[in-house]
Design an enzyme around this catalytic site. Sequence first.
Site, PDB file in Angstrom:
ATOM      1  N   ASP A 581      -9.232  -2.499  -5.667  1.00 24.85           N
ATOM      2  CA  ASP A 581      -9.955  -1.824  -6.766  1.00 24.85           C
ATOM      3  C   ASP A 581      -9.635  -2.000  -8.081  1.00 24.85           C
ATOM      4  O   ASP A 581      -9.908  -2.923  -8.724  1.00 24.85           O
ATOM      5  CB  ASP A 581     -10.345  -0.519  -6.391  1.00 24.85           C
ATOM      6  CG  ASP A 581     -11.183  -0.124  -5.182  1.00 24.85           C
ATOM      7  OD1 ASP A 581     -10.942  -0.905  -4.317  1.00 24.85           O
ATOM      8  OD2 ASP A 581     -11.495   0.866  -4.838  1.00 24.85           O
ATOM      9  N   GLU A 805      -4.601   9.820   1.997  1.00 23.53           N
ATOM     10  CA  GLU A 805      -4.794   8.384   1.566  1.00 23.53           C
ATOM     11  C   GLU A 805      -3.817   7.670   1.092  1.00 23.53           C
ATOM     12  O   GLU A 805      -3.780   6.477   1.256  1.00 23.53           O
ATOM     13  CB  GLU A 805      -6.349   8.527   0.922  1.00 23.53           C
ATOM     14  CG  GLU A 805      -6.759   7.381   0.207  1.00 23.53           C
ATOM     15  CD  GLU A 805      -7.954   7.588  -0.439  1.00 23.53           C
ATOM     16  OE1 GLU A 805      -8.561   6.561  -0.641  1.00 23.53           O
ATOM     17  OE2 GLU A 805      -8.187   8.591  -1.308  1.00 23.53           O
TER      18      GLU A 805
END
Length: 835
Positions: A581, A805
């Site tokens: 990302d 996460e």
Amino acid sequence: MARGERRRRAVPGDGARTMERAAQGGPGRRDGRGGGARGAAGGAALTVVVLSLALGLTGRWALAWYRARRAVTLHSAPPALPPDSSSAGVAPDLFWGTYRPHVYFGMKTRSPKPLLTGLMWAQQGATPGTPKLRHTCEQGDGVGPFGWEFHDGLSFGRQHIQDGALRLTTEFVKRPGGQHGGDWSWRVTVESQASSTSALPLVSLFFYVVTDGQEVLLPEVGSKGQLKFISGHTSELGDFRFILLPPTSPGNTAQKYGSYNIFWSSNPGLALLTEMVKSRLNSWFQHRPPGASPERYLGLPRSLKWEDRGPSGQGQFLIQQVTLKVPFSVELVFESGSAWAGGNQALGQLAGGLLTQALESHAAAFRERFEKTFRLKEKGLSPGEQALGQVALSGLLGGIGYFYGQGLVLADMGVEGSEQKIDPALFPPVPLFSGVPSRSFFPRGFLWDEGFHQLVVQRWEPRLTREVLGHWLGLLNADGWIGREQILGDEAQARVPPEFLVQRVAHANPPSLLLPVAHMLEGGDPADLAFLRRAFPRLHAWFSWLHQSQAGPVPLSYRWRGRDVALATLLNPKTLPSGLDDYPRASHPSATERHLDLRCWVALGARVLSRLAKQLGEVDAAAELGPLAASLEAEESLDELHWAPELGVFADFGNHTKAVQLKPRPPQGLVRVVGQPPPHLQYVDALGYVTLFPLLLRLLDPNSPHLGPLLDVLADSRHLWSPFGLRSLAASSPFYGQHNSEHDPPYWRGAVWLNVNYLALGALHYYGHLEGPHQAQAAKLHSELRANVVGNVWRQYQATGFLWEQYSDRDGRGMGCRPFHGWTSLVLLVMAEDY
């Protein structure tokens, strides 16, 4: 994982409406179905080209039509899985499962039109007004921690859910028999953990059944709205019935008084079930146990009138509400007609003592098999760490889902940045059997995540990995492309913002599915090798598409397509297809870029498929892949394209300057300001995970002169080393911890991620066992990094009850979404030292 575009949530239904608009036609779709049969679609594409030229349209438009048709045409290679591999006849033990990861508890069949079951609950009177109805796993609903204590991926599971002072335990077990997937039973236990027992809460459980087509449900109701049973018939299940048994006290057979309500309607759409139930909780009833004071509760209608009867084929929705005081247990039994006729009737109903015995037997078998597989106790891990490993595995297996539907695809026009426009088209209807990263936030399939998921699953149940890989390879389009995010079915579409539903054919994703393929190849299991033989044409087509479509500006270089454009509000345009990302790349995107991580992924792919081709005797493929693998693994070419002498490490290359920053500029807010020196072609100074990829994927010789510098950078606390694992971006980087825009916080700019730490540990273990000048250093770093990673994940799990996460490199706290039983479950393999 390209999660930058996934943090935003959609209003339920928006995604589905976008899909409907696409289904109405447009330049990218002429037949209303977005694909069709493989051969027919290819012929139709050629016809479009011929007609376009005949009508005088430009060759560019003809090519655009052709590309659009191929984008939504399935690949012609034979499937990797046998026909009807998901059916009850071929795989009866996998036909039923907890394949609805987005709900707290539910089961369905592996079928395009499944029979679904699920659970909702609400604590009556806990808050003024309508009670909070729990159903789908949500990030911010206050429920938690929750997750599977045990789940074997096949026939048994036990989950705990904390909802305020309530603790729910949901259990299931399957019993084989017959020709339709056998029997199964649930037990749901609700207890209070409040300090005071003077006011035990009144709780409603809602058990429901949903059909999605022509299936028949026939409920039989006794007195006061209590279901005796639901009988039914479908073509896939034959005759069956559900029996909801009277509630009992936990751990014994003493029945407890319950109040019952029922509702029956046409299926409103799976994404709308929660709202439909909320809208029908509009009448007050009295809960009147003998000898106790009555209490009011909100309930569903008690009549068995089939309300809101829809058109034929819409399906049915039948829900039973049971309301009573905690603590209590309720059991739901599913009995298959063919299983009972085949001998299960003689075994007795799977309920009460028989159910308890079956659950305990499966739990004991799970524990024994777990230790035999991963040997955590033998390795000296504490009982708590062993339990963490079991939870990591169980959460991953319990998150496997079965999805079916059509995705939206935007074709590649062949010219990057072209203004030529074409509408998204619907991909053909496809099934997907896959793990998910997070039940609460990402309950759908993601391509590069799934390769890491299957590294864990393959150790436990190789058959599941073959099923999952076969389904992903079934998504291949005519050119060999697989969409990196699979949003299949109404429920999945309703959770994704409309602007992110479309998958772009030009965009790739790291081919991490090749990691479990490599492990299968090394293991030599005959069943795995037989699968790889069937799968090879599709694996080869997928890799060939990646190698060709992402080729860089010079031979043996590669470039991720799909970087964000350089907007004035972005510090560094993202590269979502890379999975990393917002990891910093060249400050000014251009076709001159050379991406180090992508080159390493392609090198890994060439190496794995070259070895596979040789083992399978695929002579032509081996002749093609062998030289490519050798060229990509040659350190001289890697040095020439990616070694930055001025930085002393490997790096990306592109049009770049470090002199960029976000500065306030009213009224626009933060905008990017580019200073001196201006951007020019150079190596990108962004020390972090990308820097390590030649090490991570074990592409360096143990005697490489570059191995030592990479190990030194990895071990330096000024750069990547932290007490909690390796940082994604060096603390010394000007991008470390920086927002990418005013409202876009850092993601891969310092946080610790388990998937890359797992790759790093595997590489350190590998080089620590090979003779070379850096063997001792690699072994030492492996031991220290493993202790840091395992210790921090364990501490955070103790504190919060969740796997996360990502983890902060500053204090180790869990960040991002939770629970995250996707690649964070790799902590189990780290504990087992299984790389």
